[in-house]
Design an enzyme around this catalytic site. Structure first.
Site, PDB file in Angstrom:
ATOM      1  N   VAL A  64     -10.687  99.669  -5.741  1.00  0.00           N
ATOM      2  CA  VAL A  64     -11.608  99.450  -6.934  1.00  0.00           C
ATOM      3  C   VAL A  64     -12.878 100.274  -6.953  1.00  0.00           C
ATOM      4  O   VAL A  64     -13.185 101.058  -7.734  1.00  0.00           O
ATOM      5  CB  VAL A  64     -12.030  97.937  -7.216  1.00  0.00           C
ATOM      6  CG1 VAL A  64     -12.826  98.015  -8.625  1.00  0.00           C
ATOM      7  CG2 VAL A  64     -10.725  97.165  -7.488  1.00  0.00           C
TER       8      VAL A  64
ATOM      9  N   LYS B  56     -13.369  87.594  -8.168  1.00  0.00           N
ATOM     10  CA  LYS B  56     -13.131  86.446  -8.739  1.00  0.00           C
ATOM     11  C   LYS B  56     -13.065  85.252  -7.719  1.00  0.00           C
ATOM     12  O   LYS B  56     -13.495  84.052  -8.069  1.00  0.00           O
ATOM     13  CB  LYS B  56     -11.517  86.566  -9.283  1.00  0.00           C
ATOM     14  CG  LYS B  56     -10.616  86.905  -8.198  1.00  0.00           C
ATOM     15  CD  LYS B  56      -9.306  87.334  -8.667  1.00  0.00           C
ATOM     16  CE  LYS B  56      -8.491  87.801  -7.516  1.00  0.00           C
ATOM     17  NZ  LYS B  56      -9.059  89.227  -6.608  1.00  0.00           N
TER      18      LYS B  56
ATOM     19  N   GLU C 123     -16.539  91.573 -16.049  1.00  0.00           N
ATOM     20  CA  GLU C 123     -15.411  91.717 -16.742  1.00  0.00           C
ATOM     21  C   GLU C 123     -14.005  91.889 -15.842  1.00  0.00           C
ATOM     22  O   GLU C 123     -12.852  91.569 -16.411  1.00  0.00           O
ATOM     23  CB  GLU C 123     -15.880  93.075 -17.871  1.00  0.00           C
ATOM     24  CG  GLU C 123     -14.597  93.534 -18.411  1.00  0.00           C
ATOM     25  CD  GLU C 123     -14.223  92.343 -19.666  1.00  0.00           C
ATOM     26  OE1 GLU C 123     -14.843  92.198 -20.650  1.00  0.00           O
ATOM     27  OE2 GLU C 123     -12.992  91.643 -19.532  1.00  0.00           O
TER      28      GLU C 123
ATOM     29  N   VAL D   1     -11.049  89.283 -13.915  1.00  0.00           N
ATOM     30  CA  VAL D   1      -9.980  88.537 -14.616  1.00  0.00           C
ATOM     31  C   VAL D   1      -9.267  89.685 -15.444  1.00  0.00           C
ATOM     32  O   VAL D   1      -9.971  90.486 -16.237  1.00  0.00           O
ATOM     33  CB  VAL D   1     -10.231  87.170 -15.496  1.00  0.00           C
ATOM     34  CG1 VAL D   1      -8.869  86.759 -16.190  1.00  0.00           C
ATOM     35  CG2 VAL D   1     -10.987  86.090 -14.964  1.00  0.00           C
TER      36      VAL D   1
ATOM     37  N   ILE E 278      -8.053  95.036 -18.565  1.00  0.00           N
ATOM     38  CA  ILE E 278      -8.068  94.096 -19.978  1.00  0.00           C
ATOM     39  C   ILE E 278      -9.442  93.517 -20.355  1.00  0.00           C
ATOM     40  O   ILE E 278     -10.259  92.730 -19.684  1.00  0.00           O
ATOM     41  CB  ILE E 278      -7.081  93.041 -19.932  1.00  0.00           C
ATOM     42  CG1 ILE E 278      -5.781  93.632 -19.345  1.00  0.00           C
ATOM     43  CG2 ILE E 278      -6.920  92.323 -21.238  1.00  0.00           C
ATOM     44  CD1 ILE E 278      -4.711  92.507 -19.311  1.00  0.00           C
TER      45      ILE E 278
ATOM     46  N   GLY F 243       4.307  98.459  -2.751  1.00  0.00           N
ATOM     47  CA  GLY F 243       3.024  97.957  -2.837  1.00  0.00           C
ATOM     48  C   GLY F 243       2.322  97.055  -3.894  1.00  0.00           C
ATOM     49  O   GLY F 243       1.218  97.058  -4.014  1.00  0.00           O
TER      50      GLY F 243
ATOM     51  N   GLU G 166       1.240  92.011  -0.959  1.00  0.00           N
ATOM     52  CA  GLU G 166       0.807  92.289   0.358  1.00  0.00           C
ATOM     53  C   GLU G 166       1.556  91.747   1.126  1.00  0.00           C
ATOM     54  O   GLU G 166       2.596  90.979   1.183  1.00  0.00           O
ATOM     55  CB  GLU G 166      -0.597  91.761   0.469  1.00  0.00           C
ATOM     56  CG  GLU G 166      -1.624  92.326  -0.567  1.00  0.00           C
ATOM     57  CD  GLU G 166      -2.964  91.626  -0.573  1.00  0.00           C
ATOM     58  OE1 GLU G 166      -3.315  91.365   0.596  1.00  0.00           O
ATOM     59  OE2 GLU G 166      -3.614  91.667  -1.463  1.00  0.00           O
TER      60      GLU G 166
ATOM     61  N   ASP H 248      -4.523  83.306  -6.399  1.00  0.00           N
ATOM     62  CA  ASP H 248      -5.145  84.672  -7.109  1.00  0.00           C
ATOM     63  C   ASP H 248      -5.436  83.916  -8.716  1.00  0.00           C
ATOM     64  O   ASP H 248      -6.388  84.026  -9.182  1.00  0.00           O
ATOM     65  CB  ASP H 248      -4.569  85.591  -6.933  1.00  0.00           C
ATOM     66  CG  ASP H 248      -4.944  87.049  -7.947  1.00  0.00           C
ATOM     67  OD1 ASP H 248      -6.086  87.395  -7.437  1.00  0.00           O
ATOM     68  OD2 ASP H 248      -4.259  87.214  -9.006  1.00  0.00           O
TER      69      ASP H 248
ATOM     70  N   LYS I 257      -8.570  83.076 -11.429  1.00  0.00           N
ATOM     71  CA  LYS I 257      -8.885  83.364 -12.803  1.00  0.00           C
ATOM     72  C   LYS I 257      -8.732  82.437 -13.647  1.00  0.00           C
ATOM     73  O   LYS I 257      -9.427  82.472 -14.840  1.00  0.00           O
ATOM     74  CB  LYS I 257      -7.753  84.442 -12.950  1.00  0.00           C
ATOM     75  CG  LYS I 257      -7.879  85.666 -12.189  1.00  0.00           C
ATOM     76  CD  LYS I 257      -6.773  86.728 -11.972  1.00  0.00           C
ATOM     77  CE  LYS I 257      -7.056  87.953 -11.007  1.00  0.00           C
ATOM     78  NZ  LYS I 257      -5.724  88.497 -10.967  1.00  0.00           N
TER      79      LYS I 257
END
Lengths: 432, 432
Positions: free
Chosen positions: A18, A108, A132, A135, A139, A190, A193, A204, A208
Site C-alpha cells: 500500500v 484495521k 478510509e 475497510v 471503496i 497471490g 497468503e 480479517d 472490518k
C-alpha cells in the site's frame, strides 16, 4: 482556498504494497491532487524498515530509519501509517498525534482493537485521524458512513470484506472445486497468503466488521465482540445445495442493530441469489447498508491491492491537507456517542441450513423433525436425497428464524439420535 | 465541537414529495441528527405554494408564502430548495446566496443548465452549495466524487440514473412485454408520469449525466452538451437478441474522458451480463466509476423517492450545520478547474448492434458486409434468422468499435441497398 503553490508536507511510514501505491499515486496524479486539494502535497520523508532497503520505488525519496526524525519535524503535518499490524504501528500513530501530527492509516488491526484509544488521543491533541482504507480497500465506505448516510437510523451493514475468501467461494461455485484445491489456486495467484488463517478463518473480516458496526451504530464494537466462523468447512456439496435452493454461499460480515443490542458476526451464509451482494464475485468487495430513510445502499469495488487502497489513503491525505492549508481545525472525530450492548451470539436469530447424514429407513424424518421441534426450531423446508453411503440418505433442512442457542440445543439432540450419523454442516441463512 | 444544545435554523422551500420526506426525516431522526451533526437542526420556516396548503405534513410548522421573509431572517443559515424545475427555484437559490444563506438542493434541472452561475454566486457570497440529492436520489455519489475518489484520474462514469426507464426495461426483459404495455404498468404503479417524456426520452438522465461528467472530469458539462436517445424504440425482439448474445439492455448515462475530449451521452446500450450494472434492476439506480488508481467502484441504491432523497438532502444540511455552528467557512465549491472540449457524438466510438430486415436470397449477406466495409465499419459477428415476413430474414450485426459518423454513413449506404427493407434498430454496445 489558498493558491496551488502552497505545500503541505507529509511523511510515510512503510513502503510495502500500500505504501508503494501511495508513492505512485502521489507522483503520477500530482496534477489533479493539487488542483482538487487546493494545495501541493509533498512526500517529505519515508520511514523505511530493513526489508524496504533498496526498493526501486524509494529512489529519489528522502528516506529515514528514524521515526523521531519525522515526529520532530515541525514541517510535517500528516503522518501516513502503512506498516500494518499492532506493533510498532499503534505506538507510532499515538506518538505522531502527541506531536500534533494528523494521522492517516489503513490499519484495521489497530482500529478494531484500540480504536477508542486512537480517537481519544486524536481528540486530546486536536488532530485528524482518518482511516478510509481500513475497510473495503479503495471503496468509499468510511466517509459515506460518517458524512453521507448520517440522516438515517442504520439497522444493518452486510459486507463482503475479504477478497481472498470471496475469490475462493466464487471459484468453488463456478467449477465445483473443493476447498483445498481453490486455496492452492488462490495462493498461486497471490490472492491468498502462505498462511491463510487470517483470511479463511474470518479474522480479517471480523476486524472490518468491528469498524463498520462502530461507525454505523455509533457505539464502540471491538474485535473481541465479533463472533467468527471461517469458510474451511464449506464443501462442494453445500454449494450445490445452495444453488438448488436459490442461494449463493458468501462469507459475510453481518452487523445489526436492534432492541437486543448490536450483533457483529462473521460467518458463511446462504444468501438469496437476487440480493445485491450475491453477484459480487472474485476478489471484489461490497458493503450493503440498510437505513430507515434510504432503505438500502451498496458500495462496491476492489477491497485490496496497492493502487486501489492508495486511492483511499490519498483521498484522506487530500481532505486533511485542504484543512491544514486553510487553518481549519474541525474534525468529526469519534462517532461512538452511545454505549449499546452487544447481543450474545446465542441470542442472535437467523435461519439455518443444516445438512445431515442419516439412516435411510422409515421414521427418520419424523424423529428428526421432532428433535428440532422439541428444541423450539421450526422447519421451513426439508429435502431428502440419496447419500453416497449405502443405506444412508442426506437430509437438508432450512429452518425458520431461530436463536442460535436453540440450534445448539437441536444439535445436541440430533447427535443423540441413533438414526443421525453425522451433522455434516450448519450454515446461517440471511433471509431478509 | 459545540454542545448539542446549539441550534442551526433552516428554511425549506417546497413541501412536495422530497420536501415532505425532509420534514419527516428531520423529525423522526432528530436524535441521531443532532448527535452526528453536533448541533440541533431546527426547521424554522417552510415556504409553501398554493398546492401545499392544508397538507397534514405541514401541521405544527411555521409556514409562509413569502420568500422574502425567509431570506430577510438573519437567523436562517441554510435554505433547502425542493421546489424543482427552473423557475422560480433558480432565482430563489441565487437570492438566498446573495443574502448569505447556504443552499441545499436536489434540483438537477438548474444545476445541469446553470451550474456555473450557481457556483459562482456561492463563491462570491462565500456560502455552501450542496446537491447530493440531485443525482441518484439517496445514493451517496456527489460527495464520493468530490471527496473520496479525488486521488484518481477518472476516465469513465456509467450510470443507471433513471428509475422509470430501468423499471420498464427490467419488466420488458423479465416477461417479454412490449414498450407500451410496460409504460402503462409503470404509470399505474406510480413509477412513470402521465407525460413520461422526460424519463423515456432520456432528458432526466441527461441532466444527471451533465452533473456527473462535470464532477468526475473537473470541467463544466451542461445539458446541451449531452447527446440523448430514449428507450421508446426498444422492442421485445431487441431484448431477446441481447439475451441470446450475452447482454442486457439498459438506458445508461455514459461519461468518458479521453484525448478526444469529454463524451457525455444518454442512450440505450447492450451491456455485458457480467457488468456490475447489469444486475441493477427495477427502479433502483447505480453509478459505476472507473479511475486509474481504484480501477472500478460502484454506488447502488434507490435513485428516487421521498425518504431516500431526503436522506441525501438531510446529510447535506447536517454537514453544513456542523460547519456553521463551528464558524468554519471552508467550502470545496466549484471543482470545474479545467475547460476540456466536448467530443462530438459523431466522433464518439462504440460498438453497435444493428438489426436489419432483408430479402432472404443469396448474396444479401455479402452486399451488406460490403456496404459496412466501405464505410469503415468492421463487423464482429453476424447472425441471420428467419423473419416473420415471408421471403425475408433478419440480420443482426455486432460491429467492432467505430465512430458514430461511420455508422451514419453505413446507415445511408444500407438504406440504398435494394435487399435491405428496413433498419429495425441500432443500439450501442458498451463493450469495455
Amino acid at each position: 482556498m489558498k493558491s496551488n503553490e502552497e505545500v503541505v508536507k507529509v511523511a510515510l511510514l512503510g513502503s510495502g504494497t500500500v505504501g508503494g501505491g501511495v508513492i505512485k499515486v502521489l507522483k503520477k496524479n500530482a496534477d489533479v491532487i493539487s488542483q482538487r486539494a487546493g494545495v501541493k502535497i509533498e512526500l517529505d520523508k519515508v520511514l523505511i524498515i530493513q526489508s524496504d532497503v533498496g526498493k526501486p520505488i524509494l529512489e529519489g525519496l528522502n528516506t529515514t530509519f528514524s521515526f523521531d526524525e519525522i515526529i520532530n519535524d515541525p514541517e510535517i503535518k500528516i503522518v501516513i501509517e502503512l506498516i500494518g499490524g499492532i506493533k510498532p504501528a499503534k505506538d507510532f500513530m499515538i506518538k505522531a498525534m502527541e506531536h500534533g501530527k494528523n494521522v492517516v492509516t489503513a490499519n484495521k488491526d489497530v482500529i478494531a482493537q484500540f480504536g477508542k484509544e486512537l480517537f481519544e488521543t486524536a481528540e486530546k491533541y486536536n488532530v485528524e485521524f482518518a482511516f478510509e482504507a481500513s475497510v473495503g480497500g479503495g471503496i468509499p465506505i468510511i466517509r459515506p458512513l460518517k458524512e453521507s448516510l448520517i440522516a438515517n437510523h442504520l439497522t444493518e451493514v452486510l459486507g463482503i470484506v475479504n477478497g481472498t475468501t470471496n475469490y475462493m467461494l466464487t471459484k468453488m461455485s463456478e467449477n465445483g472445486a473443493d476447498y483445498d484445491t481453490v486455496l492452492k489456486e488462490a495462493q498461486s495467484m497471490g490472492f491468498a497468503e502462505a498462511n491463510p488463517a487470517a483470511d479463511v478463518e474470518g479474522l480479517d473480516a471480523a476486524r472490518k466488521a468491528a469498524i463498520l458496526a462502530s461507525l454505523a451504530f455509533n457505539s464502540r464494537v471491538t474485535l473481541d465482540d465479533v463472533y467468527r466462523e471461517g469458510i474451511t468447512k464449506i464443501t462442494p456439496a453445500d454449494i450445490d445445495y445452495a444453488k438448488n435452493l436459490g442461494y449463493v454461499v458468501k462469507l459475510l460480515a453481518v452487523c445489526k442493530d436492534s432492541e437486543k443490542g448490536i450483533e457483529a458476526r462473521v460467518h458463511p451464509v446462504f444468501l438469496k441469489k437476487d440480493h445485491p451482494l450475491a453477484s459480487v464475485s472474485g476478489v471484489l468487495n461490497a458493503i450493503f447498508v440498510r437505513g430507515d430513510a434510504i432503505n438500502q445502499a451498496m458500495f462496491f469495488g476492489p477491497g485490496a491491492g496497492s493502487l486501489p487502497t492508495a486511492s483511499a489513503v490519498v483521498s484522506d491525505i487530500m481532505n486533511i491537507a485542504r484543512k491544514v492549508s486553510n487553518d481549519v481545525n474541525l474534525h468529526i472525530g469519534c462517532t461512538c456517542f452511545n454505549q449499546k450492548q452487544i447481543c450474545s451470539i446465542e441470542d442472535s436469530e437467523t435461519s439455518y441450513y443444516i445438512r445431515l447424514l442419516v439412516d435411510d429407513k422409515p421414521g427418520v424424518l419424523g424423529a428428526i423433525a421432532t428433535a428440532f421441534g422439541n428444541c423450539g426450531v421450526s422447519l421451513k423446508s426439508v429435502v431428502q436425497t440419496n447419500a453416497d453411503e449405502i443405506d444412508h440418505a442426506e437430509i437438508v433442512v432450512i429452518t425458520h428464524k431461530v436463536k442460535y442457542k436453540n440450534i445448539l440445543d437441536a444439535e445436541d439432540s440430533l447427535k443423540k439420535l441413533s438414526v443421525v450419523d453425522e451433522i455434516r454442516n450448519m450454515i446461517r441463512v440471511e433471509s431478509d
